[in-house]
Scaffold this motif. Structure first.
Motif, PDB file in Angstrom:
ATOM      1  N   ASN A 102       0.848  -1.188   0.000  1.00 40.70           N
ATOM      2  CA  ASN A 102       0.000   0.000   0.000  1.00 40.70           C
ATOM      3  C   ASN A 102       0.888   1.244   0.000  1.00 40.70           C
ATOM      4  OD1 ASN A 102      -2.983   0.857   0.473  1.00 40.70           O
ATOM      5  ND2 ASN A 102      -1.749   2.235   1.731  1.00 40.70           N
ATOM      6  N   ALA A 103       0.825   2.002  -1.092  1.00 37.45           N
ATOM      7  CA  ALA A 103       1.666   3.192  -1.246  1.00 37.45           C
ATOM      8  C   ALA A 103       0.795   4.363  -1.687  1.00 37.45           C
ATOM      9  CB  ALA A 103       2.784   2.924  -2.260  1.00 37.45           C
ATOM     10  N   THR A 104      -0.345   4.521  -1.008  1.00 34.63           N
ATOM     11  CA  THR A 104      -1.351   5.496  -1.433  1.00 34.63           C
ATOM     12  C   THR A 104      -1.115   6.901  -0.900  1.00 34.63           C
ATOM     13  OG1 THR A 104      -2.704   4.526   0.334  1.00 34.63           O
ATOM     14  CG2 THR A 104      -3.223   3.884  -1.913  1.00 34.63           C
ATOM     15  N   GLY A 105      -0.089   7.086  -0.059  1.00 34.10           N
ATOM     16  CA  GLY A 105       0.286   8.424   0.358  1.00 34.10           C
ATOM     17  C   GLY A 105      -0.780   9.146   1.168  1.00 34.10           C
ATOM     18  N   THR A 106      -0.787  10.480   1.020  1.00 37.07           N
ATOM     19  CA  THR A 106      -1.675  11.318   1.825  1.00 37.07           C
ATOM     20  C   THR A 106      -2.396  12.397   1.021  1.00 37.07           C
ATOM     21  OG1 THR A 106       0.102  12.902   2.339  1.00 37.07           O
ATOM     22  CG2 THR A 106      -0.163  11.026   3.843  1.00 37.07           C
ATOM     23  N   TRP A 107      -1.975  12.682  -0.193  1.00 39.45           N
ATOM     24  CA  TRP A 107      -2.452  13.863  -0.910  1.00 39.45           C
ATOM     25  C   TRP A 107      -3.965  13.917  -1.050  1.00 39.45           C
ATOM     26  CZ3 TRP A 107      -0.363  18.376  -2.057  1.00 39.45           C
ATOM     27  CH2 TRP A 107      -1.030  19.208  -2.968  1.00 39.45           C
ATOM     28  N   ASN A 108      -4.594  12.781  -1.201  1.00 37.84           N
ATOM     29  CA  ASN A 108      -6.047  12.750  -1.412  1.00 37.84           C
ATOM     30  C   ASN A 108      -6.851  12.813  -0.126  1.00 37.84           C
ATOM     31  OD1 ASN A 108      -6.076  12.540  -4.303  1.00 37.84           O
ATOM     32  ND2 ASN A 108      -5.308  10.450  -4.057  1.00 37.84           N
ATOM     33  N   ARG A 109      -6.153  13.075   0.997  1.00 41.64           N
ATOM     34  CA  ARG A 109      -6.879  13.205   2.258  1.00 41.64           C
ATOM     35  C   ARG A 109      -6.384  14.426   3.024  1.00 41.64           C
ATOM     36  NH1 ARG A 109      -7.149   9.145   7.416  1.00 41.64           N
ATOM     37  NH2 ARG A 109      -8.901  10.155   8.430  1.00 41.64           N
ATOM     38  N   PRO A 110      -6.641  15.630   2.510  1.00 42.85           N
ATOM     39  CA  PRO A 110      -6.243  16.838   3.241  1.00 42.85           C
ATOM     40  C   PRO A 110      -7.000  16.949   4.562  1.00 42.85           C
ATOM     41  CG  PRO A 110      -7.658  17.398   1.378  1.00 42.85           C
ATOM     42  CD  PRO A 110      -7.327  15.939   1.241  1.00 42.85           C
ATOM     43  N   PHE A 111      -6.311  17.421   5.576  1.00 43.30           N
ATOM     44  CA  PHE A 111      -6.914  17.533   6.900  1.00 43.30           C
ATOM     45  C   PHE A 111      -7.456  18.939   7.103  1.00 43.30           C
ATOM     46  CE2 PHE A 111      -6.306  18.548  11.510  1.00 43.30           C
ATOM     47  CZ  PHE A 111      -7.403  17.821  11.959  1.00 43.30           C
ATOM     48  N   TRP A 112      -8.760  19.039   7.338  1.00 43.00           N
ATOM     49  CA  TRP A 112      -9.436  20.308   7.620  1.00 43.00           C
ATOM     50  C   TRP A 112      -9.867  20.310   9.086  1.00 43.00           C
ATOM     51  CZ3 TRP A 112     -10.932  24.114   3.861  1.00 43.00           C
ATOM     52  CH2 TRP A 112     -10.652  23.770   2.528  1.00 43.00           C
ATOM     53  N   PRO A 113      -9.218  21.067   9.946  1.00 39.81           N
ATOM     54  CA  PRO A 113      -9.692  21.154  11.337  1.00 39.81           C
ATOM     55  C   PRO A 113     -11.071  21.798  11.391  1.00 39.81           C
ATOM     56  CG  PRO A 113      -7.470  22.054  11.101  1.00 39.81           C
ATOM     57  CD  PRO A 113      -8.011  21.872   9.726  1.00 39.81           C
ATOM     58  N   ARG A 114     -11.784  21.524  12.455  1.00 38.04           N
ATOM     59  CA  ARG A 114     -13.095  22.120  12.657  1.00 38.04           C
ATOM     60  C   ARG A 114     -13.032  23.114  13.812  1.00 38.04           C
ATOM     61  NH1 ARG A 114     -15.868  22.303   8.633  1.00 38.04           N
ATOM     62  NH2 ARG A 114     -17.655  22.735   9.959  1.00 38.04           N
ATOM     63  N   TYR A 115     -13.582  24.308  13.574  1.00 41.18           N
ATOM     64  CA  TYR A 115     -13.629  25.346  14.613  1.00 41.18           C
ATOM     65  C   TYR A 115     -15.023  25.951  14.653  1.00 41.18           C
ATOM     66  CZ  TYR A 115      -8.714  25.207  15.724  1.00 41.18           C
ATOM     67  OH  TYR A 115      -7.484  24.788  16.180  1.00 41.18           O
ATOM     68  N   PRO A 116     -15.469  26.375  15.838  1.00 40.15           N
ATOM     69  CA  PRO A 116     -16.791  26.986  15.950  1.00 40.15           C
ATOM     70  C   PRO A 116     -16.951  28.156  14.987  1.00 40.15           C
ATOM     71  CG  PRO A 116     -15.871  26.578  18.132  1.00 40.15           C
ATOM     72  CD  PRO A 116     -14.777  26.299  17.149  1.00 40.15           C
ATOM     73  N   GLY A 117     -18.091  28.214  14.336  1.00 48.20           N
ATOM     74  CA  GLY A 117     -18.390  29.314  13.420  1.00 48.20           C
ATOM     75  C   GLY A 117     -17.819  29.164  12.027  1.00 48.20           C
ATOM     76  N   GLN A 118     -17.149  28.060  11.762  1.00 51.60           N
ATOM     77  CA  GLN A 118     -16.478  27.886  10.477  1.00 51.60           C
ATOM     78  C   GLN A 118     -17.439  28.006   9.294  1.00 51.60           C
ATOM     79  OE1 GLN A 118     -13.984  24.492  10.645  1.00 51.60           O
ATOM     80  NE2 GLN A 118     -12.883  24.947   8.778  1.00 51.60           N
ATOM     81  N   GLU A 119     -18.640  27.498   9.477  1.00 46.73           N
ATOM     82  CA  GLU A 119     -19.612  27.505   8.379  1.00 46.73           C
ATOM     83  C   GLU A 119     -20.195  28.887   8.119  1.00 46.73           C
ATOM     84  OE1 GLU A 119     -21.707  27.182  12.186  1.00 46.73           O
ATOM     85  OE2 GLU A 119     -19.969  26.142  11.324  1.00 46.73           O
ATOM     86  N   THR A 120     -19.957  29.854   9.027  1.00 43.13           N
ATOM     87  CA  THR A 120     -20.514  31.195   8.848  1.00 43.13           C
ATOM     88  C   THR A 120     -19.590  32.127   8.070  1.00 43.13           C
ATOM     89  OG1 THR A 120     -19.556  32.175  10.874  1.00 43.13           O
ATOM     90  CG2 THR A 120     -21.620  30.919  11.102  1.00 43.13           C
ATOM     91  N   PHE A 121     -18.348  31.717   7.860  1.00 48.51           N
ATOM     92  CA  PHE A 121     -17.360  32.597   7.228  1.00 48.51           C
ATOM     93  C   PHE A 121     -17.796  32.946   5.803  1.00 48.51           C
ATOM     94  CE2 PHE A 121     -13.132  33.161   5.078  1.00 48.51           C
ATOM     95  CZ  PHE A 121     -12.795  34.351   5.720  1.00 48.51           C
ATOM     96  N   LEU A 122     -17.815  34.227   5.489  1.00 45.25           N
ATOM     97  CA  LEU A 122     -18.293  34.698   4.190  1.00 45.25           C
ATOM     98  C   LEU A 122     -17.189  34.786   3.146  1.00 45.25           C
ATOM     99  CD1 LEU A 122     -20.744  37.512   5.390  1.00 45.25           C
ATOM    100  CD2 LEU A 122     -21.279  35.150   4.707  1.00 45.25           C
ATOM    101  N   GLY A 123     -15.938  34.640   3.582  1.00 47.58           N
ATOM    102  CA  GLY A 123     -14.830  34.656   2.646  1.00 47.58           C
ATOM    103  C   GLY A 123     -14.579  33.279   2.060  1.00 47.58           C
ATOM    104  N   ARG A 124     -13.360  33.068   1.601  1.00 49.56           N
ATOM    105  CA  ARG A 124     -12.985  31.805   0.960  1.00 49.56           C
ATOM    106  C   ARG A 124     -12.074  31.004   1.895  1.00 49.56           C
ATOM    107  NH1 ARG A 124     -11.745  30.273  -4.489  1.00 49.56           N
ATOM    108  NH2 ARG A 124     -11.517  27.993  -4.437  1.00 49.56           N
TER     109      ARG A 124
END
Length: 358
Positions: free
Chosen positions: A133-155
């Motif tokens: 198994n040599a599938t690496g990591t690139w296809n699984r970026p880690f996105w932390p979760r923080y309160p209010g993240q879904e409200t951000f109006l920017g990018r």
């Protein structure tokens, strides 16, 4: 009708780790298609390198080691690393006739008959006696979760989506992450953005002096100890710290690398801390790393309670038919080369019904 194809070894992934493994299989007498097959998720040669941003030139790449049996020479340091390394990997596959199948998605690896593994893919099913198994990591970026993240109006972007520094022109940017990617992004973006802010969970550690072989061995040993315990692997840079080179020194002097502690909440127009501080932002760039792509191995139940796969060398302790190359201590390019050789050596012993060395 049974359309399952049989081989001795399946290699999943054709980045540095997969190609190194395939090279050592061929050198050991295994024939591609007859004895082993290489399956790759990407649309073309180059592994994760083909997706790197254009501003990451080959001259900025640290510690890129050639694949076994074929040196990477005379590369123009001003060319994008994605071009240089993709061309190199493509030439390597041709020279050693590795016959990589792509694009092929490996969906699941489970038990087959007579002690074999079944590898279910978007291109049919393979029955194999061993898996690298040599599938690496690139296809699984880690996105932390923080309160209010879904409200951000920017990018919000991740390193995996980094478009290059020019895209940030005139924007207020918060870069999250204390690794090599975070500092590289900051140093590039600062000359284009309206403002930059750097936040990390832990204070960054800058390493003075050269990256000696002894330093490298110590770092790899610490990462290896985690995977021996069945914990998710950490990156080598998280152990070694960031090299204090001229670019980093300039960034510190200019205030670009003025680190702030992690914010507590994301708001529609920026981020806030518990003490009331607030910074407005148009973009949050998450340079928060990647996680190992191993979910397709779930049917084999290799994960330990700590969340990782316990590995001895490259061999999954829970299943000696499975080797993880480019995982944990072998995630570096030189580590992947050595691990590919070690995995093939152990697999030859396994297939010959000899005991696998501990």
């Amino acid at each position: 009708m049974n359309n399952t194809r049989e081989v001795e070894v399946v290699v999943t992934g054709a980045g540095q780790a997969g190609l190194s493994s395939a090279y050592h299989l061929r050198r050991s007498g295994f024939e591609p298609e007859r004895d082993f097959v290489v399956l790759d998720h990407s649309p073309g040669p180059g592994g994760a390198w083909q997706f790197r941003w254009p501003s990451l030139t080959y001259g900025k790449v640290h510690g890129m080691h050639s694949l076994p049996g074929m040196e990477l020479t005379d590369a123009d340091p001003a060319r994008p690393s994605a071009e240089v390394i993709t061309e190199y990997f493509e030439a390597y596959e041709r020279r050693f006739d590795l016959r990589v199948h792509r694009p092929v998605d490996v969906r699941a690896v489970g038990e087959g008959e007579a002690g074999r593994l079944l590898v279910e893919t978007s291109d049919g099913t393979w029955s194999t006696r061993a898996l690298i198994n040599a599938t690496g990591t690139w296809n699984r970026p880690f996105w932390p979760r923080y309160p209010g993240q879904e409200t951000f109006l920017g990018r919000q972007l991740h390193t995996a989506q980094y478009p290059g520094p020019e895209w940030f022109a005139g924007r207020r940017v918060i870069v999250v992450g204390g690794g090599a990617s975070g500092t590289q992004h900051l140093l590039e973006i600062a000359g284009h953005a309206a403002a930059t802010t750097w936040v990390t969970r832990r204070p960054p550690v800058f390493r003075e002096g050269p990256f000696t072989e002894e330093v490298g061995r110590t770092a790899v040993a610490l990462v290896e100890e985690r995977v021996r315990q069945g914990l998710p692997p950490r990156s080598v840079v998280s152990v070694t710290g960031l090299p204090l080179n001229d670019a980093i020194r300039q960034g510190l002097a200019d205030g670009v690398l003025d680190r702030r502690p992690m914010f507590d909440r994301i708001t529609p127009d920026g981020v806030t801390w518990a003490d009331g501080r607030h910074i407005e932002a148009d973009v949050i760039l998450w340079a928060t790393g990647f996680r190992a792509v191993i979910d397709h191995l779930a049917p084999l139940r290799l994960r330990e309670p700590g969340g990782g796969i316990r590995v001895d060398g490259t061999r999954a302790v829970a299943d000696p038919r499975v080797h993880l190359v480019g995982y944990g201590p072998s995630a570096s390019t030189i580590g992947a080369n050595r691990a590919g050789r070690a995995a093939v050596r152990d697999i030859r012993r396994l297939l010959a019904s000899e005991p696998v060395a501990a």
